[in-house]
Write a protein that holds these residues in place. Structure first.
Motif, short mmCIF file in Angstrom:
data_model
loop_
_atom_site.label_atom_id
_atom_site.label_comp_id
_atom_site.label_asym_id
_atom_site.label_seq_id
_atom_site.Cartn_x
_atom_site.Cartn_y
_atom_site.Cartn_z
N ALA A 1 22.23 27.82 29.50
CA ALA A 1 22.18 26.38 30.00
C ALA A 1 21.71 27.10 31.60
N ARG A 2 20.60 26.42 31.86
CA ARG A 2 19.60 27.19 33.56
C ARG A 2 20.59 27.19 34.50
N HIS B 1 12.93 10.81 34.47
CA HIS B 1 13.00 10.76 32.73
C HIS B 1 13.09 12.24 31.99
N MET B 2 13.52 13.39 32.79
CA MET B 2 13.94 15.32 32.10
C MET B 2 14.93 14.93 32.31
N THR B 3 14.99 15.40 31.58
CA THR B 3 16.55 16.44 30.87
C THR B 3 16.95 16.65 31.56
N GLU B 4 18.36 16.96 31.69
CA GLU B 4 18.99 18.04 32.20
C GLU B 4 19.11 19.51 32.14
N ALA C 1 19.56 16.96 42.95
CA ALA C 1 18.79 16.63 41.92
C ALA C 1 20.07 15.77 40.36
N GLY C 2 21.11 15.61 40.20
CA GLY C 2 21.90 14.83 39.81
C GLY C 2 22.00 16.07 38.86
#
Length: 281
Positions: free
Chosen positions: A36-37, A204-207, A268-269
């Motif tokens: 993951a980033r 709507h961006m992916t995580e 940012a969730g």
């Protein structure tokens, strides 16, 4: 100590979470970019603290041998060619992630020869064991191991950023830099930018896309801070991160910045603790 400096240090300390969550092993921070980033720096120990199982130890000779093998792998023609291809064509975040990813792969390749599995948990265990060996070693042995860690980053910084590691940073200077990093991550404009990731089109961006957005904003803010401390440009950013690694056991240097970073991602969730669990399996 001047009152202003003291107030800034106290403000950073109020952000400190459990120091055991962010302990000092530099290699562990490279684990974070595997699946993951995540923050490309700072959150060095969190992944390893997700498990409380007993971890194997290594001898000084094993630490010495494996460190030399990692350096030999980093200096192999194949690895140097990969690093050279990215130099000059990538942004600072991509370069820093490449350096960390290369260190991960080089470390994983030698771990079985000292009894560790080639996976995330094995990397955690090896890094913990190496850090413990450095803590418990005598002065001469500790310096030898620290010099080898320095050599790893010398190869990476030279071939990815075109610079050498900076001279060691005194603890007080590292704390000043860390406090300024915390201040930058509490900037009102940056926090609003992170809040916006949870609303409108960006919601709507992916995580993974949100993680990338936060990481780019974080690095951009930190480059500006690093430049004020004499670390100019992309190379200076990398030099500063390596310098901070030397003081990763200090709560102000590591834990306060880690807490501020976690808060920024949360705005940012993004739940960093959950992402770390995913990264380490």
């Amino acid at each position: 100590r001047p009152a202003k400096s003291r107030r800034r240090e106290l403000r950073a300390r109020r952000l400190v979470v459990d120091p055991a969550m962010f302990s000092a092993a530099p290699l562990r921070r490279t684990l974070l970019s595997r699946s993951a980033r995540l923050p490309p720096h700072i959150l060095s120990g969190a992944a390893a603290r997700l498990s409380t199982a007993a971890r194997p130890s290594i001898t000084f000779e094993q630490a010495l041998t494996s460190s030399h093998m990692v350096i030999e792998t980093l200096q192999s023609p194949e690895v140097l060619q990969q690093l050279a291809q990215a130099r000059g064509s990538e942004g600072v975040l991509a370069k820093w992630e490449l350096a960390n990813r290369t260190l991960i792969h080089s470390t994983l390749s030698v771990m079985p020869q000292v009894g560790f599995t080639q996976d995330g948990r094995g990397l955690q265990n090896y890094t913990d064991a190496l850090a413990e060996q450095m803590r418990n070693a005598g002065d001469v042995e500790r310096k030898t191991l620290k010099d080898l860690v320095h050599k790893k980053w010398e190869v990476l910084l030279d071939n990815v950023f075109g610079c050498k590691p900076a001279p060691p940073m005194p603890l007080l200077a590292a704390r000043e830099l860390a406090i300024d990093l915390v201040d930058a991550m509490q900037d009102e404009k940056l926090l609003k930018e992170m809040d916006a990731a949870r609303t409108g089109l960006m919601s709507h961006m992916t995580e993974q896309e949100r993680q990338g957005m936060v990481a780019r904003a974080l690095v951009s803010a930190q480059i500006e801070v690093c430049s004020k401390h004499g670390f100019e440009g992309e190379g200076g950013f990398a030099q500063a991160q390596v310098c901070l690694m030397d003081h990763a056991a200090d709560a102000v240097v590591t834990s306060s910045v880690a807490a501020a970073t976690t808060n920024l991602y949360a705005r940012a969730g993004i739940d960093l603790h959950a992402a770390l669990r995913q990264a380490t399996g």
